[in-house]
Enzyme design. Structure first.
Site, short mmCIF file in Angstrom:
data_model
loop_
_atom_site.label_atom_id
_atom_site.label_comp_id
_atom_site.label_asym_id
_atom_site.label_seq_id
_atom_site.Cartn_x
_atom_site.Cartn_y
_atom_site.Cartn_z
N HIS A 183 8.88 10.13 -26.45
CA HIS A 183 7.77 10.86 -25.85
C HIS A 183 7.86 12.36 -26.16
CE1 HIS A 183 4.69 12.06 -22.99
NE2 HIS A 183 5.56 12.88 -22.42
N ARG A 208 0.81 -1.24 0.00
CA ARG A 208 0.00 0.00 0.00
C ARG A 208 0.84 1.28 0.00
NH1 ARG A 208 -3.92 -2.89 3.25
NH2 ARG A 208 -5.44 -3.65 1.76
N ASN A 268 -0.82 19.28 -19.69
CA ASN A 268 -1.06 18.30 -20.76
C ASN A 268 -1.06 18.93 -22.15
OD1 ASN A 268 -1.37 16.12 -18.94
ND2 ASN A 268 -3.43 16.85 -18.46
N HIS A 314 0.26 11.82 -27.12
CA HIS A 314 0.06 10.46 -26.61
C HIS A 314 -0.56 9.57 -27.69
CE1 HIS A 314 0.08 11.31 -21.97
NE2 HIS A 314 1.28 11.32 -22.51
N LYS A 359 6.37 23.67 -12.51
CA LYS A 359 5.66 22.42 -12.22
C LYS A 359 5.32 22.35 -10.73
CE LYS A 359 4.77 17.79 -13.20
NZ LYS A 359 4.98 16.62 -14.01
N LYS A 401 2.87 11.83 -10.70
CA LYS A 401 2.11 10.95 -11.59
C LYS A 401 2.97 9.71 -11.85
CE LYS A 401 -0.88 13.96 -14.27
NZ LYS A 401 -1.17 14.52 -15.60
N GLU A 434 -5.07 17.14 -10.50
CA GLU A 434 -5.57 17.55 -11.81
C GLU A 434 -7.08 17.74 -11.85
OE1 GLU A 434 -3.20 15.97 -15.13
OE2 GLU A 434 -5.09 15.68 -16.17
N GLU A 467 9.44 19.36 -23.46
CA GLU A 467 8.65 19.67 -22.26
C GLU A 467 9.00 21.07 -21.71
OE1 GLU A 467 6.14 17.83 -21.32
OE2 GLU A 467 6.56 15.70 -21.66
N ARG A 488 -3.90 21.90 -13.11
CA ARG A 488 -2.84 20.99 -13.57
C ARG A 488 -3.06 20.51 -14.99
NH1 ARG A 488 0.35 16.21 -10.25
NH2 ARG A 488 1.64 15.58 -12.02
N HIS A 507 -0.20 16.99 -25.27
CA HIS A 507 -0.20 15.57 -24.90
C HIS A 507 -1.39 14.79 -25.45
CE1 HIS A 507 3.09 16.85 -22.41
NE2 HIS A 507 3.26 15.65 -21.88
P1 NAD Z 1 13.42 7.21 -20.90
O1 NAD Z 1 13.18 6.98 -19.48
O2 NAD Z 1 13.09 6.12 -21.86
O3 NAD Z 1 14.94 7.62 -21.10
C1 NAD Z 1 15.42 7.85 -22.39
C2 NAD Z 1 16.67 7.02 -22.72
O4 NAD Z 1 17.81 7.61 -22.12
C3 NAD Z 1 16.61 5.60 -22.20
O5 NAD Z 1 17.23 4.75 -23.15
C4 NAD Z 1 17.47 5.66 -20.94
O6 NAD Z 1 18.02 4.42 -20.58
C5 NAD Z 1 18.52 6.64 -21.34
N1 NAD Z 1 19.15 7.39 -20.27
C6 NAD Z 1 18.55 7.89 -19.16
N2 NAD Z 1 19.41 8.67 -18.48
C7 NAD Z 1 20.58 8.63 -19.16
C8 NAD Z 1 21.84 9.24 -18.98
N3 NAD Z 1 22.06 10.12 -17.99
N4 NAD Z 1 22.82 8.96 -19.85
C9 NAD Z 1 22.60 8.13 -20.91
N5 NAD Z 1 21.41 7.54 -21.16
C10 NAD Z 1 20.42 7.80 -20.30
O7 NAD Z 1 12.62 8.49 -21.44
P2 NAD Z 1 12.30 9.91 -20.80
O8 NAD Z 1 12.22 10.82 -21.94
O9 NAD Z 1 13.18 10.24 -19.66
O10 NAD Z 1 10.84 9.71 -20.19
C11 NAD Z 1 9.73 9.45 -21.00
C12 NAD Z 1 8.65 8.86 -20.15
O11 NAD Z 1 8.27 9.78 -19.15
C13 NAD Z 1 7.39 8.51 -20.91
O12 NAD Z 1 6.98 7.22 -20.55
C14 NAD Z 1 6.39 9.53 -20.43
O13 NAD Z 1 5.08 9.04 -20.46
C15 NAD Z 1 6.86 9.80 -19.04
N6 NAD Z 1 6.44 11.09 -18.50
C16 NAD Z 1 5.86 11.10 -17.29
C17 NAD Z 1 5.49 12.29 -16.70
C18 NAD Z 1 4.92 12.30 -15.32
O14 NAD Z 1 4.48 13.36 -14.88
N7 NAD Z 1 4.96 11.21 -14.60
C19 NAD Z 1 5.71 13.50 -17.39
C20 NAD Z 1 6.31 13.46 -18.63
C21 NAD Z 1 6.68 12.24 -19.19
N1 GLY Z 2 3.15 15.77 -17.23
C1 GLY Z 2 1.83 16.15 -16.85
C2 GLY Z 2 1.66 16.25 -15.39
O1 GLY Z 2 2.54 15.97 -14.62
O2 GLY Z 2 0.58 16.60 -14.93
#
Ligand code: NAD
Ligand code: GLY
Length: 366
Positions: free
Chosen positions: A270, A126, A250, A257, A232, A148, A242, A190, A246, A253
């Protein structure tokens, strides 16, 4: 560029937490976590790319601070692995280690590992403490902050998840030095988003400092990371779940998405999908008479200036893409929702645009 402090706070009453933005921050992670009072058994969840780069430094810092049992776990690298099967593998590892409710999970990596392991932390017994150590620009400016968490399933992107705030976010800007250029550019998407939704000054900064940012000038990078996290943190502090404000985060997005889902997470990162989504949504805004032509041109130029897409591959069919937008989780009672710009730094939520209208805009030559 102003002199910026190293710390920001997400203000959520008893669940408030600090975002630390510093070069070399991972080396003092242990010290920080020890002050938060977790038990001495801790897990570090990362992936097969990032752990070999930074896992040892994180582990050393934790051991030095008195965490005597540090358990690493590496998941597969890639958005296609952001699914329930991998959540279960993280959970199984946590049970085998025997983490208890006073333990913490440190997540080291980009947004994929952050969302996935963050979700696992939120449901393990939990919920146990979550610490985010983001290592991509995208995760440093966005996904590690705000709570999130989640994974994708066959019905779409981030369809399963929770709101679960971390206890601490440790942003070590030095980790970006190993990040591939394509990933750095994707993270800029972003940052552009914050400019479009709320911060015309940041938008201008991105225009004026492209060379510095892309060549990883440390002051310029710190400036955009700090400014993005400040926006943020402010938005999340006012509307954690949200229910209103918030939603502006998006922007780009709904369309982005859908593009990711349609292309099975293999064609666009992404950030690239969001970049295209922001321009597609800006075109919608212009077609609705909400956004002047000069602003739409500025948005296009900035996105393209950072090597991000404003058009998509011709073999992607537009109608299924729009159907995927309608399937977005923000859609309520069939009314699709978009966050549309009305000027640089201001957006408006528009609901219920007809499918035919969206199709006509996306099919038009702009
Ligand atoms: P990712 O996590 O896939 O990382 C991108 C690539 O870079 C991967 O291959 C990773 O292994 C590599 N990498 C990471 N750090 C590194 C470093 N310092 N040196 C070398 N390689 C490195 O992608 P991302 O762009 O970080 O994240 C995208 C994801 O985030 C999506 O799934 C998206 O939906 C999510 N997201 C979530 C939120 C949220 O609020 N939770 C907001 C925006 C995006
Ligand atoms: N990336 C959208 C949010 O965090 O609300």
């Amino acid at each position: 560029m102003n002199n910026l402090t190293n710390n920001l706070t997400v203000n959520l009453g008893a669940r408030s937490y600090e975002i630390s933005i510093e070069t070399g921050a991972i080396d003092s992670l242990g010290e920080k976590l020890s002050s938060l009072g977790f038990s001495k058994k801790i897990a570090v969840v990362s992936n097969k790319t990032v752990f070999p780069l930074y896992g040892q430094r994180v582990t050393q810092s934790l051991v030095k601070a008195g965490f005597d049992e540090v358990y690493p776990y590496e998941i597969d690298d890639g958005e296609v692995f952001k699914d329930l099967r991998h959540v279960e593998s993280v959970l199984n590892r946590m049970f085998k280690i025997g983490l208890d409710r006073k333990s913490a999970i440190v997540v080291l990596g980009g947004g994929v590992v952050g969302d996935l392991a963050g979700f696992a932390a939120s449901i393990y017994m939990r919920g146990i403490a979550l610490v985010q150590v983001p290592t991509t620009l995208l995760s440093q400016v966005d996904s590690s902050v705000g709570g999130k968490t989640g994974v994708n399933n066959i019905f779409g992107k981030n369809m399963i998840g929770t709101f679960y705030q971390p206890r601490f976010v440790c942003i070590d800007t030095d980790t970006l030095k190993t990040l591939p250029m394509r990933e750095l550019r994707a993270g800029i998407a972003e940052v552009i988003k914050y400019g479009i939704i709320k911060d015309a000054v940041l938008f201008q900064f991105l225009k004026d400092n492209r060379e510095k940012i892309l060549s990883q000038d440390s002051a310029a990078l710190k400036h955009i990371i700090h400014t993005s996290c400040r926006t943020k943190a402010d938005v999340v502090s006012k509307d954690e779940r949200e229910s209103g404000l918030r939603e502006i985060l998006n922007c780009g997005h709904t369309a982005g998405h859908a593009l990711e889902t349609m292309t099975q997470y293999t064609q666009y990162l992404h950030g690239e999908a969001v970049a295209w989504g922001m321009y597609a949504e800006a075109r919608l805004a212009a077609a609705l008479g909400l956004l002047p032509n000069a602003a739409i041109r500025e948005i296009k130029d900035l996105i393209e200036g950072y090597g991000l897409p404003t058009s998509i591959s011709e073999d992607i069919e537009i109608e299924p893409l729009v159907d995927a937008m309608i399937y977005d989780k923000k859609t309520v009672a069939g009314a699709i929702k978009f966050v549309l710009p009305t000027e640089i730094g201001k957006v408006k939520i528009i609901k219920g645009i007809e499918k035919e209208f969206i199709l006509s805009v996306l099919k038009s030559e702009i």
